[in-house]
Each structure stands twice: as structure tokens, then as C-alpha cells.
Motif scaffolding. Sequence first.
Motif, mmCIF file in Angstrom:
data_model
loop_
_atom_site.group_PDB
_atom_site.id
_atom_site.type_symbol
_atom_site.label_atom_id
_atom_site.label_comp_id
_atom_site.label_asym_id
_atom_site.label_seq_id
_atom_site.Cartn_x
_atom_site.Cartn_y
_atom_site.Cartn_z
ATOM 1 N N SER A 2 34.891 -33.038 17.160
ATOM 2 C CA SER A 2 36.069 -32.392 17.733
ATOM 3 C C SER A 2 36.621 -33.109 18.950
ATOM 4 N N GLY A 3 35.963 -34.134 19.441
ATOM 5 C CA GLY A 3 36.548 -34.898 20.534
ATOM 6 C C GLY A 3 35.683 -35.019 21.749
ATOM 7 N N VAL A 4 36.291 -34.723 22.883
ATOM 8 C CA VAL A 4 35.668 -34.956 24.179
ATOM 9 C C VAL A 4 35.102 -33.659 24.746
ATOM 10 N N VAL A 5 33.976 -33.785 25.431
ATOM 11 C CA VAL A 5 33.400 -32.663 26.171
ATOM 12 C C VAL A 5 33.547 -32.986 27.650
ATOM 13 N N TYR A 6 34.190 -32.091 28.402
ATOM 14 C CA TYR A 6 34.350 -32.268 29.843
ATOM 15 C C TYR A 6 33.186 -31.627 30.568
ATOM 16 N N LYS A 7 32.697 -32.290 31.608
ATOM 17 C CA LYS A 7 31.650 -31.735 32.460
ATOM 18 C C LYS A 7 32.245 -31.543 33.853
ATOM 19 N N PHE A 8 32.168 -30.325 34.363
ATOM 20 C CA PHE A 8 32.737 -30.036 35.676
ATOM 21 C C PHE A 8 31.928 -28.928 36.334
ATOM 22 N N LYS A 9 32.034 -28.841 37.649
ATOM 23 C CA LYS A 9 31.279 -27.851 38.409
ATOM 24 C C LYS A 9 32.175 -26.675 38.785
ATOM 25 N N CYS A 10 31.699 -25.463 38.524
ATOM 26 C CA CYS A 10 32.392 -24.233 38.912
ATOM 27 C C CYS A 10 32.073 -23.977 40.380
ATOM 28 N N ASP A 11 32.994 -24.394 41.280
ATOM 29 C CA ASP A 11 32.686 -24.391 42.713
ATOM 30 C C ASP A 11 33.730 -23.714 43.597
ATOM 31 N N ALA A 12 34.770 -23.146 43.003
ATOM 32 C CA ALA A 12 35.835 -22.557 43.819
ATOM 33 C C ALA A 12 35.307 -21.409 44.665
ATOM 34 N N GLY A 13 35.557 -21.467 45.949
ATOM 35 C CA GLY A 13 35.145 -20.403 46.852
ATOM 36 C C GLY A 13 33.796 -20.599 47.483
ATOM 37 N N GLY A 14 33.003 -21.499 46.938
ATOM 38 C CA GLY A 14 31.712 -21.811 47.549
ATOM 39 C C GLY A 14 30.819 -20.598 47.783
ATOM 40 N N GLY A 15 30.841 -19.630 46.901
ATOM 41 C CA GLY A 15 29.964 -18.474 47.048
ATOM 42 C C GLY A 15 30.615 -17.244 47.638
ATOM 43 N N VAL A 16 31.925 -17.281 47.848
ATOM 44 C CA VAL A 16 32.651 -16.126 48.393
ATOM 45 C C VAL A 16 33.454 -15.494 47.249
ATOM 46 N N TYR A 17 33.335 -14.178 47.095
ATOM 47 C CA TYR A 17 34.111 -13.481 46.073
ATOM 48 C C TYR A 17 35.597 -13.638 46.348
ATOM 49 N N GLY A 18 36.376 -13.641 45.269
ATOM 50 C CA GLY A 18 37.808 -13.755 45.449
ATOM 51 C C GLY A 18 38.571 -13.450 44.183
ATOM 52 N N SER A 19 39.868 -13.712 44.226
ATOM 53 C CA SER A 19 40.757 -13.522 43.084
ATOM 54 C C SER A 19 41.154 -14.884 42.539
ATOM 55 N N SER A 50 37.968 -9.122 45.072
ATOM 56 C CA SER A 50 38.108 -9.149 43.619
ATOM 57 C C SER A 50 36.882 -9.786 42.995
ATOM 58 N N GLY A 51 36.865 -9.820 41.664
ATOM 59 C CA GLY A 51 35.649 -10.112 40.943
ATOM 60 C C GLY A 51 35.309 -11.523 40.570
ATOM 61 N N PHE A 52 35.994 -12.548 41.055
ATOM 62 C CA PHE A 52 35.568 -13.905 40.720
ATOM 63 C C PHE A 52 34.539 -14.389 41.730
ATOM 64 N N TYR A 53 33.513 -15.001 41.209
ATOM 65 C CA TYR A 53 32.459 -15.580 42.048
ATOM 66 C C TYR A 53 32.016 -16.854 41.372
ATOM 67 N N ALA A 54 32.127 -17.982 42.068
ATOM 68 C CA ALA A 54 31.736 -19.273 41.479
ATOM 69 C C ALA A 54 30.248 -19.283 41.190
ATOM 70 N N CYS A 55 29.897 -19.701 39.981
ATOM 71 C CA CYS A 55 28.485 -19.723 39.598
ATOM 72 C C CYS A 55 27.788 -20.989 40.075
ATOM 73 N N ASN A 56 28.552 -21.976 40.551
ATOM 74 C CA ASN A 56 28.027 -23.227 41.101
ATOM 75 C C ASN A 56 27.235 -24.032 40.071
ATOM 76 N N LYS A 57 27.538 -23.847 38.797
ATOM 77 C CA LYS A 57 26.864 -24.578 37.721
ATOM 78 C C LYS A 57 27.802 -25.628 37.150
ATOM 79 N N THR A 58 27.211 -26.668 36.588
ATOM 80 C CA THR A 58 27.994 -27.666 35.872
ATOM 81 C C THR A 58 28.124 -27.198 34.429
ATOM 82 N N HIS A 59 29.351 -27.098 33.964
ATOM 83 C CA HIS A 59 29.625 -26.624 32.607
ATOM 84 C C HIS A 59 30.067 -27.776 31.722
ATOM 85 N N GLU A 60 29.838 -27.618 30.436
ATOM 86 C CA GLU A 60 30.328 -28.551 29.430
ATOM 87 C C GLU A 60 31.313 -27.787 28.556
#
Length: 141
Positions: free
Chosen positions: A27-44, A76-86
Motif C-alpha cells: 500500500s505504499g509508505v508508512v510514516y513514523k512520527f511522535k505524538c508530542d503536541a502539548g508536552g503532557g498538558v491537556y488541551g483542545s 478538553s480531552g486531548f493529551y499527547a501520548c508521547n509515543k512514536t506512531h506508524e
Amino acid sequence: MKAVYESPRMMVQPFVPDEYVAACGDSGVVYKFKCDAGGGVYGSVYEETNGIPGLQTGRRGDTELAGYSNGLLGESGFYACNKTHEADSSNVFVDGYYCAKGDTHNPVSVIVWKEPRGGWWPDNIHCTTNLDQDSWETAKS
């Protein structure tokens, strides 16, 4: 002149590909990136939907993706999991904004990955502050 018999010889050259060749079902390319927005602070998290640079909320503004109020601090309910996703390149990636503790006065630009969960469950939301998608590590799927 007398003929001399030589036994037949076969020359074999190993095949060494110089390019990636996709196999059936690839199916093509797999992107690897880190879920880091907010650095551990809840937000929208808001999806850029109106085509005007910067976050605009309210009527005809950008659409909030993850706005589950926790009822205690008004965050609000978003919280960065700080994991690298594929994530497969066929998944949904959109431009968006992260707002710490729901404060829309200082939005941070992010790329949002809507992780498919299937069924009637909403997609999981993951955000990275690395806006240069070309710099993300990739792999072939």
C-alpha cells in the motif's frame, strides 16, 4: 585442423535490484512520527477547515476534533501520548491547532493523524508539532 570439443558453459549473473519494487498488495509508505503536541498538558485540538491561516473558532471557524471536557478544570480531552506512531500514507492527516487547556489565544500548529478505530468508535487523535512531513522517518509497508 582437428575440432576440439568443449562442454557447454552457463554464465549466471545474480539479480541485484537498484530500486524498490512493490509486491502485490503493497500500500505504499508508512510514516513514523511522535505524538508530542502539548508536552503532557491537556488541551483542545482543532482541524483547519476554513482555509484561513491561523485558528478561528466559533461560527464558520475551524472544527474542534477532540473536545471532551473533563468537567473539573474546564480543559478538553486531548493529551499527547508521547509515543512514536506508524501510520500508513493512506490514513487521514490534516493540518490543525493544539490549544493548551482549551486556551485558543495561543494555538500551536500541528499535523493531526486520525487513527482509524473502526466500527462506530471515533478515530483516535494524535498530533505532532513536526510540521515538515517530508522529514518524518518512513518505511515501506
